[in-house]
Write an enzyme that holds these catalytic residues in place. Structure first.
Site, PDB file in Angstrom:
ATOM      1  N   ASP A  88      12.553  43.279  50.610  1.00  0.00           N
ATOM      2  CA  ASP A  88      11.651  42.601  49.670  1.00  0.00           C
ATOM      3  C   ASP A  88      11.222  41.257  50.271  1.00  0.00           C
ATOM      4  O   ASP A  88      12.055  40.401  50.542  1.00  0.00           O
ATOM      5  CB  ASP A  88      12.364  42.381  48.328  1.00  0.00           C
ATOM      6  N   SER A  98       6.322  42.445  43.354  1.00  0.00           N
ATOM      7  CA  SER A  98       7.214  43.545  43.738  1.00  0.00           C
ATOM      8  C   SER A  98       7.043  44.761  42.834  1.00  0.00           C
ATOM      9  O   SER A  98       7.226  45.895  43.280  1.00  0.00           O
ATOM     10  CB  SER A  98       8.675  43.093  43.699  1.00  0.00           C
ATOM     11  N   THR A 119      11.838  46.249  42.222  1.00  0.00           N
ATOM     12  CA  THR A 119      11.755  47.262  43.283  1.00  0.00           C
ATOM     13  C   THR A 119      12.537  48.531  42.938  1.00  0.00           C
ATOM     14  O   THR A 119      11.944  49.615  42.882  1.00  0.00           O
ATOM     15  CB  THR A 119      12.166  46.668  44.652  1.00  0.00           C
TER      16      THR A 119
HETATM   17 ZN   LIG Z   1       8.963  37.495  45.143  1.00  0.00          ZN
END
Ligand SMILES: [Zn+2]
Length: 299
Positions: free
Chosen positions: A31, A73, A126
């Site tokens: 991420d 995300s 995520t």
């Molecule tokens: Zn972020």
């Protein structure tokens, strides 16, 4: 005779057109991991290659969401999970808020085992996009209820050591009818938001450790496809020379950050395993989903 020849030619054509068999997919998402984040780890490791360099195919992923050139995300993970672009903040739903079927749900339906491993909690954007469906990524209670109902075989959230957790997940998933496993290095993003180079290197090392475990597994389980990429870049990181005169010897590693938020910079893609070559080049994030679905033969 002619007919026999035709059958042989047809059979040969069929065999060569069929993509190599993939039973397992391990998708690793860093991420906030842009090209400079990967370079930072490479520089810190010196002459010792990082695990991501063991991948045989490379590419780039374009990350924009449906309503913003800079994605969050939730929208980015929805693209990987469902193959459709959505608005920032949306989780597993389209721009109208309607639920989209995810690769994890398709895998479950087909009788494959599934797993989610992350350094954050599993209701976070995520991992959440792989089973959750909500127009608000922060609706944690509702997303948590969806997690309980998703039938996921391995759920390891808020893990301390991503490599160890990935190994544990693979032990459970092995021997099933095939599996889809998503592993997220969640806090590379936080390090980028904080413009914190030390934390960045710590989180990158942790993520690359998990990449190593996945690649070791794929080396001994040849029907396993490993895909390593990111949802977006965080921090607008660059690594300039410590000395303006870069003709001089070693200038040291310098970190410069352009933002405390996300950026629109394309992210790296590393792939290893059967059919990896079709992932080479530049892709929209949604195409990564389409290629994974096709590789596993899911509908
Ligand atoms: Zn972020």
């Amino acid at each position: 005779m002619k007919r026999v020849l035709f059958v042989i030619v047809a059979m040969l054509a069929l065999t060569s057109a069929r993509p190599p068999k993939v039973e397992n997919i391990i998708l690793l998402i860093g991420d906030g991991m842009g090209p400079a984040q990967v370079t930072a780890l490479m520089q810190a490791q010196g002459s010792e290659p990082i695990n991501m360099e063991r991948a045989t195919v490379g590419g780039f992923v374009k990350t924009s969401s449906a309503n913003n050139r800079v994605t969050d995300s939730a929208a980015a993970a929805t693209a990987f999970a469902t193959g459709q672009k959505t608005n920032n903040g949306h989780l597993g739903v389209n721009v109208n808020g309607e639920p989209l079927e995810t690769i994890l749900e398709k895998a479950e339906k087909a009788g494959l085992a599934t797993g989610l491993v992350a350094t954050t909690y599993l209701e976070h954007a995520t991992p959440g996009a792989f089973y959750g469906h909500n127009a608000d990524r922060n609706a944690r209670e509702e997303i948590s209820a969806q997690l309980q109902e998703a039938g996921i075989e391995v759920t390891l959230g808020q893990v301390k050591n991503l490599a160890e957790a990935t190994g544990e997940a693979l032990t459970v998933l092995t021997g099933k009818r095939g599996f889809f496993l998503m592993v997220e290095g969640s806090f590379i993003d936080s390090a980028g938001h904080d413009n914190d180079p030390e934390r960045l290197l710590k989180e990158m090392r942790d993520f690359d450790g998990a990449v190593g475990v996945a690649l070791d597994y794929a080396e001994t389980h040849p029907k396993t496809l490993v895909i390593i990429t990111a949802d977006h870049e965080t921090g607008g990181l660059t690594i300039p020379s410590g000395d303006e005169n870069f003709l001089l010897p070693d200038s040291g590693i310098e970190f410069e950050w352009g933002t405390g938020g996300h950026s629109a910079v394309i992210v790296p893609l590393f792939v290893y395993g059967p059919g990896a070559t079709q992932f080479g080049g530049v892709h929209e994030n949604t195409e990564i989903n389409h290629l994974m679905v096709k590789s596993l033969g899911l509908k």
